[in-house]
Design a protein around this motif. Sequence first.
Motif, mmCIF file in Angstrom:
data_model
loop_
_atom_site.group_PDB
_atom_site.id
_atom_site.type_symbol
_atom_site.label_atom_id
_atom_site.label_comp_id
_atom_site.label_asym_id
_atom_site.label_seq_id
_atom_site.Cartn_x
_atom_site.Cartn_y
_atom_site.Cartn_z
ATOM 1 N N ARG A 15 0.843 -1.208 0.000
ATOM 2 C CA ARG A 15 0.000 0.000 0.000
ATOM 3 C C ARG A 15 0.875 1.253 0.000
ATOM 4 N NH1 ARG A 15 -1.299 3.431 3.794
ATOM 5 N NH2 ARG A 15 -0.756 2.101 5.565
ATOM 6 N N GLU A 16 1.854 1.280 0.890
ATOM 7 C CA GLU A 16 2.727 2.447 0.974
ATOM 8 C C GLU A 16 3.560 2.613 -0.296
ATOM 9 O OE1 GLU A 16 4.796 1.841 4.684
ATOM 10 O OE2 GLU A 16 3.194 2.846 5.814
ATOM 11 N N ALA A 17 3.996 1.498 -0.890
ATOM 12 C CA ALA A 17 4.766 1.564 -2.130
ATOM 13 C C ALA A 17 3.940 2.170 -3.268
ATOM 14 C CB ALA A 17 5.271 0.180 -2.520
ATOM 15 N N LYS A 18 2.628 1.946 -3.228
ATOM 16 C CA LYS A 18 1.724 2.508 -4.236
ATOM 17 C C LYS A 18 1.296 3.933 -3.897
ATOM 18 C CE LYS A 18 0.678 -1.247 -6.777
ATOM 19 N NZ LYS A 18 1.000 -1.338 -8.165
ATOM 20 N N GLY A 19 1.656 4.391 -2.704
ATOM 21 C CA GLY A 19 1.279 5.741 -2.287
ATOM 22 C C GLY A 19 -0.190 5.885 -1.943
ATOM 23 N N GLU A 23 -7.602 4.491 3.522
ATOM 24 C CA GLU A 23 -8.936 4.802 3.014
ATOM 25 C C GLU A 23 -9.024 4.540 1.508
ATOM 26 O OE1 GLU A 23 -12.313 8.292 3.380
ATOM 27 O OE2 GLU A 23 -10.306 8.659 4.149
ATOM 28 N N GLN A 24 -7.989 4.917 0.766
ATOM 29 C CA GLN A 24 -7.987 4.674 -0.677
ATOM 30 C C GLN A 24 -7.967 3.182 -0.982
ATOM 31 O OE1 GLN A 24 -4.501 7.114 -1.262
ATOM 32 N NE2 GLN A 24 -5.641 8.538 -2.569
ATOM 33 N N ARG A 33 -12.329 1.149 5.986
ATOM 34 C CA ARG A 33 -10.984 1.550 6.358
ATOM 35 C C ARG A 33 -10.525 0.911 7.656
ATOM 36 N NH1 ARG A 33 -8.453 3.841 9.897
ATOM 37 N NH2 ARG A 33 -10.304 4.662 10.891
ATOM 38 N N THR A 34 -11.423 0.770 8.620
ATOM 39 C CA THR A 34 -11.025 0.166 9.887
ATOM 40 C C THR A 34 -10.700 -1.319 9.720
ATOM 41 O OG1 THR A 34 -13.328 -0.234 10.538
ATOM 42 C CG2 THR A 34 -12.300 1.825 11.298
ATOM 43 N N ALA A 57 -6.655 -4.854 -5.612
ATOM 44 C CA ALA A 57 -6.597 -3.412 -5.388
ATOM 45 C C ALA A 57 -5.160 -2.904 -5.362
ATOM 46 C CB ALA A 57 -7.311 -3.060 -4.083
ATOM 47 N N LEU A 58 -4.233 -3.754 -4.923
ATOM 48 C CA LEU A 58 -2.824 -3.367 -4.850
ATOM 49 C C LEU A 58 -2.057 -3.691 -6.134
ATOM 50 C CD1 LEU A 58 -2.143 -4.569 -1.210
ATOM 51 C CD2 LEU A 58 -2.089 -2.186 -2.017
#
Length: 75
Positions: A15-19, A23-24, A33-34, A57-58
């Motif tokens: 997720r972080e690698a995709k920025g 929530e996104q 999101r939770t 999604a990723l």
Amino acid sequence: MDIKAVVGRNVKQHREAKGLSQEQLAFEADLHRTYVSGVERGVRNPTIAIVARLAIALGVQPAALLEHPTGQEKR
């Protein structure tokens, strides 16, 4: 390492690698999101269907979310 922690670490890393924010990612995977937060923290036990939705999604294969970190013992 617990498999829930492995999946959570991998989801967060991708997720972080995709920025993406949690929530996104949740929006793209049609999750709350939770729930994504719980997966990333290793407190949720996602089904294989949820792992597949997160992977789509990723933009990765579901197996990428199940991979143990290099040098870590598989249990």
